[in-house]
Design an enzyme around this catalytic site. Sequence first.
Site, PDB file in Angstrom:
ATOM      1  N   THR A 276      34.794  21.195  53.241  1.00  0.00           N
ATOM      2  CA  THR A 276      33.376  20.969  52.931  1.00  0.00           C
ATOM      3  C   THR A 276      32.551  22.254  52.901  1.00  0.00           C
ATOM      4  O   THR A 276      31.332  22.188  52.704  1.00  0.00           O
ATOM      5  CB  THR A 276      32.763  19.987  53.947  1.00  0.00           C
ATOM      6  OG1 THR A 276      33.158  20.397  55.269  1.00  0.00           O
ATOM      7  CG2 THR A 276      33.259  18.575  53.719  1.00  0.00           C
TER       8      THR A 276
ATOM      9  N   HIS B 188      49.004  56.689  33.631  1.00  0.00           N
ATOM     10  CA  HIS B 188      47.996  57.746  33.482  1.00  0.00           C
ATOM     11  C   HIS B 188      47.350  57.628  32.117  1.00  0.00           C
ATOM     12  O   HIS B 188      48.061  57.449  31.135  1.00  0.00           O
ATOM     13  CB  HIS B 188      48.660  59.122  33.611  1.00  0.00           C
ATOM     14  CG  HIS B 188      47.694  60.241  33.368  1.00  0.00           C
ATOM     15  ND1 HIS B 188      46.717  60.574  34.270  1.00  0.00           N
ATOM     16  CD2 HIS B 188      47.536  61.075  32.287  1.00  0.00           C
ATOM     17  CE1 HIS B 188      46.008  61.584  33.788  1.00  0.00           C
ATOM     18  NE2 HIS B 188      46.483  61.896  32.585  1.00  0.00           N
TER      19      HIS B 188
END
Length: 461
Positions: free
Chosen positions: A143, A440
Amino acid sequence: MSAFDVVVIGGGPGGYVAAIRAAQLGFKTACIEKEPALGGTCLRVGCIPSKALLESSEKWVETRQILARHGVMVSDPKLDLTATLKRKSDIVTMLTKGVDGLLRKNKVTRFAGHGRLNGPGVVEVTTEAGVEKLEARHIILATGSKSASLPGIRLDGEYVGTSTEALSYSSVPGRLVVIGAGYIGLELGSVWARLGSQVTVVEYLDRILPGMDREMADEAQKLFAKQGLVFRLGHKVLSASGDQNGCAVQCEGQEPILADRVLVAVGRVPNTDNLGLDTVGLTLDPRGRIPVDEHLCTPVAGIYAIGDVIRGPMLAHKAEEEGVAAVDHIAGKAAHVNYEAIPGVCYTHPEIASVGQTEEQLVQAKVEYRKGSFPFRANGRALALGDTEGRVKILADAKTDRVLGVHILGPRAGDLIAEAVAAINFHASAEDLFLTSHAHPTLAEAIKEAAMAVHGRAIHI
Ligand code: NAI
């Protein structure tokens, strides 16, 4: 009375994920949600709409302040806040409908109404049409939480409000006071500051982002201050009130701070309103949370609880992990949540992301550690992006080299942290991280370099 193997009360990220997992495992499953849309706070009035606004407001700043650096000249840009808010709402609608579709696809029965325990193995759902009782072999309470407030503050749903209101201000407030320098305060404070508000963040502690690594939080604070956020740290808020004529925030021993709107972001509290816990003899812990063991079982047989309503950080992804673990446990499968490897991300600019231990925690626990750090200003991709503020910091065990904590302040830190989470989850060492090839040029190379720096062998700094 319809009967189910698993009844989940709550359709947020914890609840709906648990329901889908239960259905995948062949359980006859129901999910009860009282709001018209599924997805919980996160999808409706939390993570998702705030990210939509963060993105839009960043575009606004980019257009006005950054694009010219790229040689892209834009004259006289205008902000159409109605369109910004509509885009946010459209994203929310798309995602909440998507969750609806997922429940249907997985044959989870959805009940639209308020779910409540009514004695062992029984859940009742109150809808506009009346009350329906469901028989449940297993019940999962998911809840969630609701905004916390302070004793002297009257939330009026308009001028002094919570994140829910701050996601939908119909105009940019001239002056906004944010109470609380946590995740919500900094994210939504950033949104409105970027769109033109004068934002003052009032915080009780002497630092921002409690829980995050202190050094990184202090560095972040300096960057946010440069962006125009004014911080009043060490300020205890006593009261806040306001109307269309203006708001005032009163801090202990200070002159009132005046504003047009006030955002109260002092945390959230578990939501157990009218959940019928007394009907099964479940009592809350002193902080109002439902007690659970390591398998997410409450002390009452057959009843589980997950997410914001139990102990631990109030994070959607933590709730999801717990939802799956609770259901797997019900199915007799091995289930485990590694709480050491739950990341936290604050989606400011730059973002701040963290996993594992902070430096303060290691010092306090007297763990010997080594530290490696790498700044984004030395990362090629960050330079190309024009986003060079911040750094990666890695903390590793001095003896074993095991990665104990990773803290990133920088561009896309929230995405970059995933690698660190995997490293901590698999007990990787700093050496494991830097022996792994990183494409890279990418931001992720900053992680590799920081891991190298743990061993005093960073290449690019
Ligand atoms: P928080 O716990 O992150 O921060 C609340 C801040 O309010 C703390 O710094 C606290 O010291 C301060 N505070 C408390 N009482 C105060 C007072 N009287 N005067 C001044 N400052 C006071 O809570 P926040 O930001 O409201 O977020 C609620 C929850 O929602 C958190 O648990 C957070 O994890 C979650 N959340 C997560 C996000 C994310 O993952 N990016 C985004 C937004 C919320």
